[in-house]
Structures are given as structure tokens and as C-alpha cells.
Design an enzyme around this catalytic site. Sequence first.
Site, PDB file in Angstrom:
ATOM      1  N   THR A 103      48.779 117.373  16.997  1.00 29.35           N
ATOM      2  CA  THR A 103      49.637 118.535  17.278  1.00 29.35           C
ATOM      3  C   THR A 103      49.156 119.196  18.552  1.00 29.35           C
ATOM      4  O   THR A 103      48.077 118.902  19.052  1.00 29.35           O
ATOM      5  CB  THR A 103      49.542 119.605  16.172  1.00 29.35           C
ATOM      6  N   ASP A 104      49.932 120.121  19.063  1.00 28.94           N
ATOM      7  CA  ASP A 104      49.396 120.998  20.100  1.00 28.94           C
ATOM      8  C   ASP A 104      48.750 122.192  19.389  1.00 28.94           C
ATOM      9  O   ASP A 104      48.790 122.329  18.164  1.00 28.94           O
ATOM     10  CB  ASP A 104      50.484 121.411  21.099  1.00 28.94           C
ATOM     11  N   TRP A 105      48.165 123.058  20.165  1.00 26.34           N
ATOM     12  CA  TRP A 105      47.330 124.183  19.724  1.00 26.34           C
ATOM     13  C   TRP A 105      48.034 125.027  18.646  1.00 26.34           C
ATOM     14  O   TRP A 105      49.061 125.659  18.935  1.00 26.34           O
ATOM     15  CB  TRP A 105      47.025 125.035  20.948  1.00 26.34           C
ATOM     16  N   ASP A 157      50.022 124.528  16.363  1.00 20.76           N
ATOM     17  CA  ASP A 157      51.463 124.398  16.179  1.00 20.76           C
ATOM     18  C   ASP A 157      51.908 124.114  14.753  1.00 20.76           C
ATOM     19  O   ASP A 157      53.078 124.302  14.442  1.00 20.76           O
ATOM     20  CB  ASP A 157      52.043 123.384  17.169  1.00 20.76           C
TER      21      ASP A 157
END
Length: 763
Positions: free
Chosen positions: A301-303, A305
Site C-alpha cells: 500500500t502507500d502510506w 492508505d
Amino acid sequence: MKHIARTIALLCCLILGASCADNAESPMEREIRAMVKKMTLEEKAGQLVQLSINTITDNRRHALDTSAMREVFGTYRVGSILNVPFDAASDRATTAALMAEVQQWSLRLTGIPTLYGMDMIHGASYISDATFFPQEVNLAATFNPEHAAMMGQVTAYETRAALVPWTFSPVMDLTREAAWPRNWESYGEDPYLQSVMAVAEMRAMQGEDRDHVDDRHIAACIKHYMAYGAPRSGKDRTPAYVSMADLREKYFAPFKACIEAGALSLMVNSASVNGVPVHASKTLLTGWLKEELNWDGMIVTDWADVNNLYEREHVAADRKDAVCIGINAGIDMIMEPYDAKTAVLIKELAEEGRIPMSRLDDAVIRVLRLKYRLGLFDTPVWNVDGYDRFGCEEFRQASYRAAVESEVLLKNEHALLPLASGTRILLTGPNANSMRSLNGGWSYTWQGSGRPEYSAPYHTIYQALQAEFGTDRVTFVPGVVYDEGGQRWQQEVQVDIAPVVAAAASADVIVACIGENSYCETPGNINDLTLSANQRELVRQLAATGKPVVLVLNEGRARIISDIEPLADAIVDIMLPGNYGADALAALLSGRENFSGRLPFTYPRYVNSIHTYDFKVSEMSATMGGEYNYDAVMDVQWPFGTGLSYTTFAYSDLQVDKEVFSAEDTLRFSVQVTNTGTKAGAEAVLLFSSDEVASVIPDVKRLRAFRKVTLQPGASEEVVLTVPARSLAFVGEDGAWHLEEGDFSIGVGSLRRRIRCNRTSTW
Ligand code: BGC
């Protein structure tokens, strides 16, 4: 029978490229599966969690926090750590020592090596003594994939040299919204250019064998999947609304190309596409990537998310629900990044049957597979003594060369440039004496701010012009100054134009360095794409002196300058050219080097007329009337591909080997390119296609091939450009590719060639 099936599967793998997943019989797969069988549920859940290094450091003591590590690795069995320690770069020896310590703790407490990832975005940009390159947008402007490959190679080498095996790069977001604050992180607005450059960088980063990434290479993480660069609002992490056809034909293209070239991991777009957060989209994650491409890599995932699925997007009721949705959609690793207890939620969800054990095991296998491929089980801490090329002259030269080829000459009235030696230069503007603005974000720190000591060995534009033209020839009066101490990068604290105007009296030429200070992600959001009023006023008052004005644009996105553009005699867009960008600029301004960069994006003229070069003919840009034909001129400041040189090139004799073709063919075009000027120069030769009639509105043109050639004055070369006929197809609203019978016009320079597809194909 089984044997035949396997042979067929293997053949499919070979056809699909290196990324396919049918390797269940390999010793690596056997080992991983045997290991997963023995793991407890806690251990499996922990492998799917990634935490920020901040969770295991004591920032006051500037050291690792052992009790935090006992909890993170011992209790929660966390499998991965990310980010730069203590919020700013350290030198490679310090970084390597810390990485070794983290790894030893992970091994001691989990029995499994941790997977450490850092954002090395234009070189090993979180290592203070590493070689920084220009940002990706600059590399795109070179139209020369060798520079992207070199950046990949150097980034990998210098990252490994600091004991880091994984980076969140290359970035391959098509930048289709001019205001988006991450435009500079990508290879521009075109899917083909983006794909070629990203594949070159990624391949060089990972090396030849994706199953055995050696100690001079690292794993890439292609990002941000996908359409992140097309937010309707122009703001970071906000919704994109894109037709399914465009999504598949354009935004998916660079990801597909990189996966087919062997990408080992992928990061997801923080925002949403057509109302669905990408982190919750089983169709896009599991369907398009893992099933359709038969991809065996890992999705992170991104930060934060997954948290955003309930906190921001409201598609989940609570944190646990969000974790469930994300993992079931196809996420393999959650960049949490602060709470190790996420592992407990994963375990509970598996126990409750809400995450099927098969999905959980698949995610764990993908995480462990990446660790295996990186050699972390055999050599979790490698010897970093032998990295003699770290920061070497060859690497620095490569960065300088990339900068030279990336800076774009947009205007040069009355051949004002190059500036003769002896010219008295008045240098001004907030970007004229700053390293921070040359590098942009992801440079020593996230925002590129606060660590001027690291870039002190390199030259600002002021220093580089002094070195090039002589100290006594360059007078610097800033006029406008950014607020370096404050939190707001856009703030200009000192505006004092009168002294600059006074100094103009004794100058032959004014060089105004304008644009933006560094920023990254949401802090870079703006409400108005127009360049700051102070900077435009500075240019206006200087132009009024009657002295010739050179504008140097140093910016991460195309800020609108339509009112001051007519006041300038010459304009150079240097974008974010890195630590050697000012040296490159000085050499270009003096004519020691020649310009060869071309814009990899469309530079808008008006805030309400944001276009990309592949617009539909009916997308009217002029305010009155408009020609609805393929020669209609878009009213933009500078079209995609604009770039002047100190020499001139003539194109002739555009030939094609097949005037009539079908989908299986590869078309070979050739064109004669001659340097008709008096200086040596390089020319990026671009080939565009236009579908004359299609069953859905065709794009006005599309880039299909390019090649850069260097020619001495008077020299001529036949440039060959190959185009697989299938690449002329489009995706229809049915999601399928169509190459329709009919005419295509091929354009190279001002030459045109008509070719004909004689059979409609769909796939
Ligand atoms: C950014 C990513 C980056 C990640 C880890 C996020 O905020 O969107 O591009 O890789 O942080 O630092």
C-alpha cells in the site's frame, strides 16, 4: 498430460516475459512454501505489516530503541520497515550501520530477515553522500533512455552500498493534470515515453536475474498504480475520473510494460479511480495485475492508505474492516506505518474466516518471495566495503550529462543565447542561489528542505555562472526570496525589486531564475497554477529597463507565465535538474554545450485550458471559433515535444517498408536527419501516428517511437524507427483492443506518410 500442461504454461511464461508465476517447482518456491507451512498465524500476519523506522528509533538519542524493537519484531513479528531514519539523510556508512542493526534485531526476534525500503527517487536521495540525478521529469525531457538506465544503475549501486535492498521507485504516473504537485516525479504525460523510460530505469535497478538480485542491484517498486497523476482537482491524493478505455490504454501501459519486464513489487495509488479507492479494488489489483498478467510480485500500500479506507474514503466501517477489504482486494503488505497491532487485526480476520487462509498464504508467499529474490535469507547483511564506485566521477558525470540533455530551450529570439564570454550578467530571482530548488523534493529530506549542508559541495546557478563567465561578470541581486525558515514553501518573504532594476543599468543581459521552491506530495498543493505575482512583477520591471531578459524556469510543474513570456527574449525550462543542474545550465548558456531537451508535457497558457498533446480534435482550446481538423492549433504555451537547439536539423525522405499492413506486422520507418547548422547537436526524432477514422473518437496524435541522434555540423544519418502495428490500436469502451481497417497518418518532424491497415483485428 500434466507434463504437457506444464510445458504449455512454461511457454506462456516465456511469451509473457519474466514476470509470470509458474515457478512452483523451483527450489526457491519449494523452500518458501515449506517455510509458510511451518509458520504460526502470528508470524504470517506480521509479515504483511510494514512500519516506519520512527516506530523503533529514539529520536532524542539518535539511536534504535531496543524496547520498541522487542515489541515490533518480538511481539508482532513485523516483516518490513521503511523510511529514512531520523527524518533526514545520513552518510552511507552511518546508514549501513543502522540498517545492519535493524536487520540483526529482526533476525534475532522473528527468525526472518526484514525487508527495508527507502524512497530513492533520483539517485540514492536519502543518502547524504550519494550521487543525485535530475528528477524523472528531466530524464523524460532527454528522450534518451540511456540516462534513465544510468540513474537506475547508480541508484541501485549506491542504495545497496548503504545496506538497503529495496526502493519505492520508479514513479510512472502519467502526469495529466498540470497543477498536480507530483508531476516532477514522473516521466511526463505520454504512456509510451513513460513506459520506455520506466522500463529502462527499472531493469537497470534490478539487474539481469529477478530471482537472484545481486549485491549491486535492488528491487524496484513501481508506483503509484494507477491514474494517480490525473486527479480532477489537481490536488494530491484526490479522486480521478477516467474512462475504462483510457485507464487500460494509457494509465495501465507503463505498469504492464514494467511487469512484463520483471518488476518485483508495486505500490498502489493513494486516491480513487471512478469512485473506488484503488486500495479496495479487487478488479485492478488482483484482476488486472496478478491474474491477467500472471504476476508473482508483491503489492504494497502507500502510506497509511488502508487506514484511509475508513478514515478518509468511508468505504470501510472501521480499521479492521479496512484491513479486510485491502487484503482481500489483493494487497500483500500494509504500509501501516505506525501501529504494529495491525498484525493482530490480520490474525483475527483470518481466524474469523473473513480473510481466506489461501489469500493470507498467498500474500505471505509474495512477501517472502521478494526477500528470497533479494538474497536476504542467505545474506541478510552484506559486506559494504567493496563499493568503490560510490559517488565516483563516472557517476557524477552521468548525472551532469543527463542534466545537460534535459534542460529545454523554449525561446531564443534574435539568437540571444549563447551568451558571449565577457557578457555582464545581472542574475536575479528566488531560484538563482538555491540548491534546494534545483533538487526538488525527495532530496536529503522528504520536502527537500532543511539540509543545505549536504548540497553545499555543489553549485547553485549563481556559483555556476560565476565559474563559467568569471566572478566579476556576474552580479546577483535576488529581488524575491523564499521563506526558508517557515513551513510554507510558497511564501516569499523578501520582495525588493528596486535594487535589481538599478543594477540592470550596468548589465548586458538579465538572467531571471524563477519558479518554485522544493515541495513534495500534499504540501505542494496549489490553488492557482499561475507563477507567483511577486516573481511576475520582478520580470515585468526588469523587462521595462530595455535590457534583454533570459527566463530560467526552475519548477516541478508548468507554472503559467503567459503574461511575462512575451517580455523575455530567451526562456529555458530547467525543471529540477539536480546537483549538477546549474553546471549544466551555465555550460548551455555559454554555448559550451548544446540544448537537446524536449518538453515531456504540454505547457499550458491558461489556467482553464489544461490539455495533453493527445487531445481529441473537438477539444476546443481557442476561445473563439476553432478548426475541427487534425491541423487545428491548440492554444497552449508550448506543445509537448518543444525544444530548440543552437543548431538546426532538416528531415527528409520519410520511408516505410509496408504501406499496407495488418496487426501482426512490424512497421519500419526511416528518415534522413541532417544537421544543417554550424554546431554539433543532438536531436530527439519523434514519430507520431494519427488514426484518420475510428469507431471511437481518435486522439489527434500519439507518440509511437523516438530515437536520439548526435550529429556534427553538415552530418546526416538515417534514423530507423520501428513500430509494432499492434501499438497503433486503441481500447474501446468494451475494454478490448481494436486495430481497425483504414488509414493512418504518420508524422516525423513536418514529414507525413499515409499507411493503411487492411484488416480489422480485435484482441
Ligand atoms: C508517498 C510514496 C512514498 C511513501 C513512502 C507516501 O507518502 O506517496 O510515494 O513511497 O510515502 O515514503
